[in-house]
Design a protein around this motif. Sequence first.
Motif, short mmCIF file in Angstrom:
data_model
loop_
_atom_site.label_atom_id
_atom_site.label_comp_id
_atom_site.label_asym_id
_atom_site.label_seq_id
_atom_site.Cartn_x
_atom_site.Cartn_y
_atom_site.Cartn_z
N ALA A 8 0.84 -1.21 0.00
CA ALA A 8 0.00 0.00 0.00
C ALA A 8 0.87 1.26 0.00
O ALA A 8 0.63 2.20 -0.77
CB ALA A 8 -0.93 -0.01 1.21
N THR B 124 -8.88 -5.38 -0.58
CA THR B 124 -8.45 -4.53 0.54
C THR B 124 -8.74 -3.06 0.25
O THR B 124 -9.24 -2.33 1.12
CB THR B 124 -6.95 -4.73 0.81
N VAL B 125 -8.42 -2.61 -0.96
CA VAL B 125 -8.70 -1.21 -1.33
C VAL B 125 -10.21 -0.95 -1.29
O VAL B 125 -10.66 0.08 -0.77
CB VAL B 125 -8.14 -0.90 -2.74
N THR C 78 -11.33 -0.87 2.40
CA THR C 78 -10.82 0.32 3.08
C THR C 78 -11.61 1.56 2.67
O THR C 78 -11.97 2.40 3.51
CB THR C 78 -9.33 0.52 2.76
N ALA D 69 -14.92 1.43 4.35
CA ALA D 69 -14.81 1.60 5.80
C ALA D 69 -14.62 3.07 6.17
O ALA D 69 -15.10 3.53 7.22
CB ALA D 69 -13.65 0.78 6.33
N LYS D 70 -13.95 3.83 5.31
CA LYS D 70 -13.67 5.23 5.61
C LYS D 70 -14.93 6.09 5.65
O LYS D 70 -14.94 7.16 6.25
CB LYS D 70 -12.68 5.80 4.58
N ALA E 89 -4.75 6.12 -4.14
CA ALA E 89 -4.36 5.03 -3.23
C ALA E 89 -3.67 3.90 -3.97
O ALA E 89 -2.91 3.13 -3.38
CB ALA E 89 -5.60 4.50 -2.50
N PRO F 73 -17.64 -6.46 4.62
CA PRO F 73 -16.29 -6.20 5.15
C PRO F 73 -16.00 -6.85 6.51
O PRO F 73 -14.85 -6.89 6.92
CB PRO F 73 -16.23 -4.68 5.24
N GLU G 34 -13.08 -11.50 6.60
CA GLU G 34 -11.77 -11.42 5.96
C GLU G 34 -11.49 -12.66 5.12
O GLU G 34 -10.94 -12.58 4.03
CB GLU G 34 -10.68 -11.26 7.03
N SER H 18 -12.72 -9.74 10.20
CA SER H 18 -11.79 -8.62 10.12
C SER H 18 -11.68 -7.97 11.50
O SER H 18 -12.68 -7.53 12.05
CB SER H 18 -12.28 -7.60 9.10
N GLN I 224 -13.13 -4.46 12.02
CA GLN I 224 -14.59 -4.49 12.01
C GLN I 224 -15.13 -5.03 13.33
O GLN I 224 -16.14 -4.54 13.85
CB GLN I 224 -15.08 -5.35 10.85
#
Length: 594
Positions: A249, A269-270, A273, A276-277, A330, A475, A478, A497, A500
């Motif tokens: 990353a 993953t991207v 993420t 999640a943001k 990213a 999410p 995992e 995860s 999470q």
Amino acid sequence: MIEHLAVRLRGTVAAHADRTATRIRRDDAWETQTFAQFGRKVDEVAQGLLDLGIEPGDRIGLFAANSPEWSEIDFGALTARAVPVPLYSTSTPEQIRHIAGDSDVRVMFVGGRSEAERLLEVTDELPALERVVVIEPWEPLPEGVVSYDDFRSTPDDGAIAARLNDARGEDLASIIYTSGTTGDPKGVMLEHQALIKQKEALEELFSFGPEDHSLAFLPLSHALERAWTTVVLLKGCMNTYVANARTVAEQMVLAKPTLMVSVPKLYETVFATAHAKVASSAVKRRIFSWALRVGAKNQHAYRQGRTPSPWWRAQLPLADKLVLGNVRDALGGPKTVLACGGAPIRKEIEEFFSAVGMPVSTGYGLTEASPLVSFNSPEGFKIGTAGRVMKGSELKIGEYGEILYRGPNVMAGYWRNQEATDEAIVDGWLHTGDAGYVDTDGYLVITDRIKDIIVTLGGKNVAPQPIEGLILSDPLFEHAVLLGDNRPFITLLVKPSLPQVEELAKIGDWPGEVADWLKSNELREELRRRVEAITAHLPSQDRPKETAVMDEDLTMENGLLTPTLKVRRRQVEEKFKAAIEEMYTRLERLRKGE
């Protein structure tokens, strides 16, 4: 020109002598070398092998993490017309013993002390091994071990030219041992001409050149990264090496590669993420969804060869500024080629990256095909598929829906294993072991691995990968492993995860610490609830009847993930055998009303 990688590299070095060939981050700075410098190192390695008496066809081991030296040694061995045998840097002494012993490796190049010590544990059982060369030496070196700098020798241009005079496309370019889930790995023999044919097929459909640069973070020991790095260097592009994939990353942002080949895990993953943001704010979620919708509408029109409507085009700059551009940043900015292979990728993730303006060219392959079978490209792109078959090749569907492949890049066979070769290649057709179909537009769709198909006691066939992919769209999950072969019904193992879980614990005010949360009834109920909701539309036989938590990380080091981050299904089942049995026992008691 001869279809031989070392011969082709010499042409690239001559044409692009002053361009940067390799780059790696060391001590917070870039360390680079030109193609002229890279070519010189390649010849020094080749000369060191010639000085040692290495003959054409002799096997050379490569046991190290990604680095420019890895490629110098690879091409150096090929220049001496030796056959590189790569080993993953995570290999155990037992794996080293099998691979190096089976292939009679004469020289083993190792990354550093860790690899050297694992190799030295088994050298007494490797009678063909004559020399161990360490890229990152320490003092004092054990007897029989020399440093990489000391091994390389001043090139004798005449001797190297004489060795290459007899180079042929039919020469072996590598023996790559498959990381099979059962039995000992088999050595896949790949020819130079197979890798050259792949390169030429890619060049016809993707436009990239010396001004582009790639990021090599998948293990070079894997057929996918090895083949792609070969293409990158032969095209005169710069290759940036990532020794530790966990730093990818950060490295993507620093390196800003225009070319990148990855496995689904990075894209997942991207995707996770980014979602999640914005999860904690309703306003952010609405803006995020709006921006993705705007991007998707524009991209969908482009994919159909149309100009987007003025309405959607007008909104794109703002969507790009608020959301879409951040996702591209990213990944290190715009990409000339952004590809995915090694495992199936979820359709929603493909749609996500398409919406942000970075369509992912998904493909399908296997080591036995060097590894390319099919791929999406700018000229032929369809989300949810593995693309069209490589030019000059053929696909057909065999018994049980098995994908059969015939093309110029099919392996020469398994090393010293004619029986396995005859099972894998029948009448020129490679039996892939994967199930799928070719749709009406000529695109390949993978349904599952044939050996992974679950057959329940009731005779129901369940393809686990699509169901696992569906579950992983949440999410909270995992990893997910569907179970049920020769069982009365389907169950599920999941690895939640951790971020999470921590968020859930905070919202629900769960008592205790992380270890307590992972074993808590609260988490189990939440997992069960979400699995039920996600799979509610599936047929009854495809819906897990119970869910259990895997209480250990899945990593390459503990053997539960492959180098391309796919779950090793059989090893997971063995590792968590007690939890699985407990699940089925509990369900049987409930069924009986106990």
